[in-house]
Scaffold this active site. Sequence first.
Site, PDB file in Angstrom:
ATOM      1  N   ARG A 106      -4.960  10.161   3.097  1.00 40.26           N
ATOM      2  CA  ARG A 106      -3.648  10.753   3.528  1.00 40.26           C
ATOM      3  C   ARG A 106      -2.605  10.961   2.478  1.00 40.26           C
ATOM      4  NH1 ARG A 106      -1.674  13.686   7.436  1.00 40.26           N
ATOM      5  NH2 ARG A 106       0.746  13.585   7.667  1.00 40.26           N
TER       6      ARG A 106
ATOM      7  N   ASP B  72       4.055   0.633  11.820  1.00 35.08           N
ATOM      8  CA  ASP B  72       2.952   0.212  11.245  1.00 35.08           C
ATOM      9  C   ASP B  72       2.812  -1.437  11.964  1.00 35.08           C
ATOM     10  OD1 ASP B  72       1.955   2.364   9.972  1.00 35.08           O
ATOM     11  OD2 ASP B  72       2.705   1.573   8.150  1.00 35.08           O
TER      12      ASP B  72
ATOM     13  N   MET C 224       6.534   7.287  17.443  1.00 36.53           N
ATOM     14  CA  MET C 224       6.054   8.214  16.519  1.00 36.53           C
ATOM     15  C   MET C 224       4.682   8.712  16.370  1.00 36.53           C
ATOM     16  SD  MET C 224       8.250   6.326  13.333  1.00 36.53           S
ATOM     17  CE  MET C 224       8.000   7.379  12.289  1.00 36.53           C
TER      18      MET C 224
ATOM     19  N   ASP D 257      -5.726   7.852   8.934  1.00 32.51           N
ATOM     20  CA  ASP D 257      -5.959   7.194  10.397  1.00 32.51           C
ATOM     21  C   ASP D 257      -5.823   8.099  11.497  1.00 32.51           C
ATOM     22  OD1 ASP D 257      -6.257   4.626   9.632  1.00 32.51           O
ATOM     23  OD2 ASP D 257      -4.125   4.223   9.340  1.00 32.51           O
TER      24      ASP D 257
ATOM     25  N   LYS E  88       0.558  -1.125  -0.007  1.00 34.44           N
ATOM     26  CA  LYS E  88      -0.002   0.003   0.137  1.00 34.44           C
ATOM     27  C   LYS E  88       0.943   1.322   0.114  1.00 34.44           C
ATOM     28  CE  LYS E  88      -2.490   2.705   3.153  1.00 34.44           C
ATOM     29  NZ  LYS E  88      -2.935   3.357   4.454  1.00 34.44           N
ATOM     30  N   ASN E  89       1.768   1.265   0.875  1.00 31.10           N
ATOM     31  CA  ASN E  89       2.665   2.633   1.003  1.00 31.10           C
ATOM     32  C   ASN E  89       3.569   2.906  -0.092  1.00 31.10           C
ATOM     33  OD1 ASN E  89       1.459   3.165   3.620  1.00 31.10           O
ATOM     34  ND2 ASN E  89       3.224   2.175   4.656  1.00 31.10           N
TER      35      ASN E  89
END
Length: 436
Positions: free
Chosen positions: A97, A320, A342, A121, A22-23
């Site tokens: 995002r 993640d 983070m 998120d 996804k990223n």
Amino acid sequence: MGTFKIEGGIQLKGEITPQGAKNEALQVLCTVLLTPEKVTITNIPDIIDVNKLINLLKNLGVKVEKLAHGAYSFQADEVNLSYLESEAFKEEGKALRGSIMLVGPLLARFGKGYIPKPGGDKIGRRRLDTHFEGFISLGAKFRYNREEYFYGVEAKKLTGTYMLLDEASVTGTANIVMAAVLAEGKTTIYNAACEPYLQQLCKMLNSMGAKITGIGSNLLTIEGVDKLGGCEHRILPDMIEIGSWIGLAAMTQSEITIKDVSWDSLGLIPNTFKKLGITLERRGDDIYIPKHPDGYEIQNYIDGSILTISDAPWPGFTPDLLSIVLVVATQARGSVLIHQKMFESRLFFTDRLIDMGAKIILCDPHRATVIGHDFKSQLKGIQMSSPDIRAGVSLLIAALSAKGTSIIQNSEQIDRGYERIDERLQALGAKIERLD
């Protein structure tokens, strides 16, 4: 609102192939705006967030053709810049995002880029300063409409420069790199992110004609070029999904093989799960996880002190997967401190796990101590809601290991990051049903 119904306590078995990352997809899809030529991308995951970005590209005038499952061609030879100032864009852009990474390519090729404040998120503050400070360093003018939460950058010409990023932001680095490839002269980016997906982006841009060196390090050098051409690019498997399946196998004491994981791109992920006592076996480019009938034991540090697992920029452990690690620890033998550095809201989902019977002490918004049950006390099924993608799949893993029936509402959050997760789990023997 979507809902999953899960019957837990069932051992699973079989093979599962991870989806495309996804990223990475959210980054490389934005590169198509840098050229009027055709770009073909394969292994694109069929998930909500990625599909939203593809739809945004269509609305911008990009010609999109689906070639096969996960394979698309894109051609941005007739981009409709007026869409950027439309009410439709202000609504659609803020729902994702990853839409922030449209700004760099638009600024580089067309001299302007706009974006509403992106959503995503609710895991804590995620500032955009790194992105826009980078654009300003390249010569762009920045403006912000506080009433509409609307950002804009404009420049007649971008000029290469040296910059030291205030944080190693992955999306910030990606955005600045995509702007700098068409800037005049040399750009040097220090404290750049160096995640595998950022490396993939740089390699893709080089295949389009960009001149980027230092790939894989935190010091990138970019020699600007006049134009970029088309290319073909394949997205890596999703390391977060791979980590999720490792956690699923351990929690359900199942025998699972994860296929084609691109092992060399996983960094610390395999070793971090091994520290929790989970047995992993490398078979070619697959990961084999055997049953753990006797459970798994968390390692202590060599001086006997309690293990701490924390997140850090690559090559550190990805934030993640901390939610997955936390859930896996609830049935381990021993204790572990989870330190989420983070994001300050990412551990708040632990109250659902406590309701299921887990022994977790939430020390503060960033730290949680988990005391494992060693499978002597099974979690129990409850009704809950998915707060974000990673917490959602962590709760799903907990439900699959729990005694009884669990209901997870707001399943759209899980669908944002995981492709057909119910069908793929059913193929492993899971009893999961989608209720609409």
